[in-house]
Design a protein around this motif. Structure first.
Motif, PDB file in Angstrom:
ATOM      1  N   LEU A  14       0.708  -1.172  -0.064  1.00  0.00           N
ATOM      2  CA  LEU A  14       0.058  -0.153   0.117  1.00  0.00           C
ATOM      3  C   LEU A  14       0.963   1.247  -0.199  1.00  0.00           C
ATOM      4  CD1 LEU A  14      -2.538  -1.114   2.743  1.00  0.00           C
ATOM      5  CD2 LEU A  14      -2.946  -0.790   0.182  1.00  0.00           C
ATOM      6  N   THR A  15       0.454   2.231  -0.557  1.00  0.00           N
ATOM      7  CA  THR A  15       1.259   3.625  -0.635  1.00  0.00           C
ATOM      8  C   THR A  15       1.635   4.000   0.921  1.00  0.00           C
ATOM      9  OG1 THR A  15      -0.273   4.456  -2.577  1.00  0.00           O
ATOM     10  CG2 THR A  15       1.114   6.117  -1.351  1.00  0.00           C
ATOM     11  N   LYS A  16       0.594   3.982   1.862  1.00  0.00           N
ATOM     12  CA  LYS A  16       1.088   4.248   3.121  1.00  0.00           C
ATOM     13  C   LYS A  16       2.153   3.359   3.718  1.00  0.00           C
ATOM     14  CE  LYS A  16      -2.683   1.605   5.731  1.00  0.00           C
ATOM     15  NZ  LYS A  16      -3.587   1.686   6.753  1.00  0.00           N
ATOM     16  N   CYS A  17       2.333   2.212   3.314  1.00  0.00           N
ATOM     17  CA  CYS A  17       3.340   1.250   3.790  1.00  0.00           C
ATOM     18  C   CYS A  17       4.851   1.652   3.264  1.00  0.00           C
ATOM     19  CB  CYS A  17       2.743   0.025   3.717  1.00  0.00           C
ATOM     20  SG  CYS A  17       1.437  -0.495   4.432  1.00  0.00           S
ATOM     21  N   LEU A  18       4.560   2.342   2.072  1.00  0.00           N
ATOM     22  CA  LEU A  18       5.801   2.653   1.187  1.00  0.00           C
ATOM     23  C   LEU A  18       6.632   3.880   1.872  1.00  0.00           C
ATOM     24  CD1 LEU A  18       4.894   2.482  -2.484  1.00  0.00           C
ATOM     25  CD2 LEU A  18       6.381   0.746  -1.054  1.00  0.00           C
ATOM     26  N   SER A  19       5.935   4.264   2.830  1.00  0.00           N
ATOM     27  CA  SER A  19       6.670   5.506   3.676  1.00  0.00           C
ATOM     28  C   SER A  19       6.319   5.454   4.980  1.00  0.00           C
ATOM     29  CB  SER A  19       6.499   6.860   3.043  1.00  0.00           C
ATOM     30  OG  SER A  19       4.927   7.204   2.892  1.00  0.00           O
ATOM     31  N   CYS A  20       6.082   4.241   5.573  1.00  0.00           N
ATOM     32  CA  CYS A  20       5.888   3.894   7.087  1.00  0.00           C
ATOM     33  C   CYS A  20       6.468   4.913   7.935  1.00  0.00           C
ATOM     34  CB  CYS A  20       6.105   2.655   7.389  1.00  0.00           C
ATOM     35  SG  CYS A  20       5.888   2.256   9.130  1.00  0.00           S
ATOM     36  N   LYS A  21       5.786   5.700   8.678  1.00  0.00           N
ATOM     37  CA  LYS A  21       6.676   6.432   9.983  1.00  0.00           C
ATOM     38  C   LYS A  21       7.346   5.792  11.161  1.00  0.00           C
ATOM     39  CE  LYS A  21       2.263   7.503  12.118  1.00  0.00           C
ATOM     40  NZ  LYS A  21       1.320   6.769  11.083  1.00  0.00           N
TER      41      LYS A  21
END
Length: 318
Positions: A154-161
């Motif tokens: 997922l897009t959000k997992c590609l730049s996990c904080k």
């Protein structure tokens, strides 16, 4: 992820059987492997529908706003990024902490079904891990295909904080987290490098595809108002269809301002958008600006305290 699934299922069964909790909040199997949905389970029989795999990307924290109103204590499975949203809801008194038992569950990134199908070239029956942590296996009717993990996340997992849980009463972690992220503000900086006219054209193009389904608002943990201005027929902004090009942007711009300083960057808005609009970029622009003007701040990192936009210091940026 069979071992992890079994560990989660076993713990859920134990908690319900012992009476320590009245329900367990997790993910329910769907008709297809990717068609999972948030749900709560109140008996061992209901847990037959429980699942936890690469398609359990949904953030369960917002569902606790209503579930916590039920009698008894509720257990919930939260991935690292979900715990930030949970803390923010506790901070805002939307969820009573004493009524929730947080099970911090392992996460090595979640899959995007559209990306997986694109890589496989056909319908996906499941996703499994391989001996190589950088590769995932896509199962289809034709066989199995291996691909780089980043290709289908997922897009959000590609730049996990971050891979750290910031709230937990217990943990179920069998494997070490995997660094899948890159600079989460790279997309924002790309937009900042554009001219004002180019940025306007970008957002006009993206937001013109909005169908006002309200999926982004409904899934957002920061949107928990009992009554929303966009549902008020007297407000002038309750239209389900856009009458003018300005209205195409009004909804999302107002919503971004509404959650500024409280958005934990969970990425749910982009994940659920049926039109694929990168709504997270609006929120990340606010986050980046807040960090620049007020100092580094991560919403939800703590379950108490004030946000940069709800506190005042004489040396604040004006």
């Amino acid at each position: 992820m069979t071992d992890l699934y079994n560990a989660c299922l076993s713990r859920a069964q134990e908690l319900l059987k012992s009476g320590e909790v009245s329900r367990v909040v997790g993910w329910k199997k769907g008709e297809f492997c990717f068609d999972v949905s948030p749900a709560y389970f109140e008996s061992a029989e209901e847990l037959n529908e429980f699942t936890y795999d690469y398609f359990c990307g949904a953030n369960l924290s917002k569902y606790l706003v209503q579930i916590a109103k039920k009698e008894g204590k509720s257990a919930v499975f939260l991935k690292p990024c979900d715990t930030y949203s949970f803390n923010e809801l506790v901070k805002e008194h939307r969820v009573p902490r004493e009524k929730i038992h947080v099970i911090a569950v392992e996460c090595r990134g979640k899959a995007d079904i559209k990306k997986a199908e694109s890589v496989a070239g056909e319908g996906v029956l499941g996703i499994n891990e391989t001996d190589d942590v950088n590769l995932l296996e896509i199962k289809t009717r034709s066989g199995k295909t291996q691909t780089e993990r980043r290709n289908i996340l997922l897009t959000k997992c590609l730049s996990c904080k971050g891979k750290k849980h910031v709230a937990a009463d217990e943990k179920i972690i069998l494997k070490e987290p995997i660094e899948t992220g890159s600079d989460r503000f790279a997309g924002v900086e790309k937009l900042e490098a554009m001219t004002a006219e180019q940025r306007f054209a970008f957002w006009k193009s993206e937001l013109s595809r909005c169908i006002r389904c309200n999926a982004c608002r409904n899934v957002c943990p920061a949107c928990t108002c009992v009554k929303c201005v966009f549902d008020n027929p007297e407000s002038g902004v309750a239209a389900k269809a856009n009458d003018t090009s300005f209205e195409e942007q009004l909804f999302h711009v107002i919503r971004a301002f509404h959650v500024a300083g409280r958005c934990t960057d969970c990425g749910e808005c982009t994940r659920v958008c049926p039109q694929g609009i990168p709504l997270h970029l609006l929120n990340r622009k606010f986050i980046k600006d807040i960090d620049t003007k007020y100092g580094e701040f991560q919403a939800g990192e703590e379950a108490e305290g004030k946000t940069p936009l709800t506190s005042f210091k004489e040396d604040d940026g004006q």
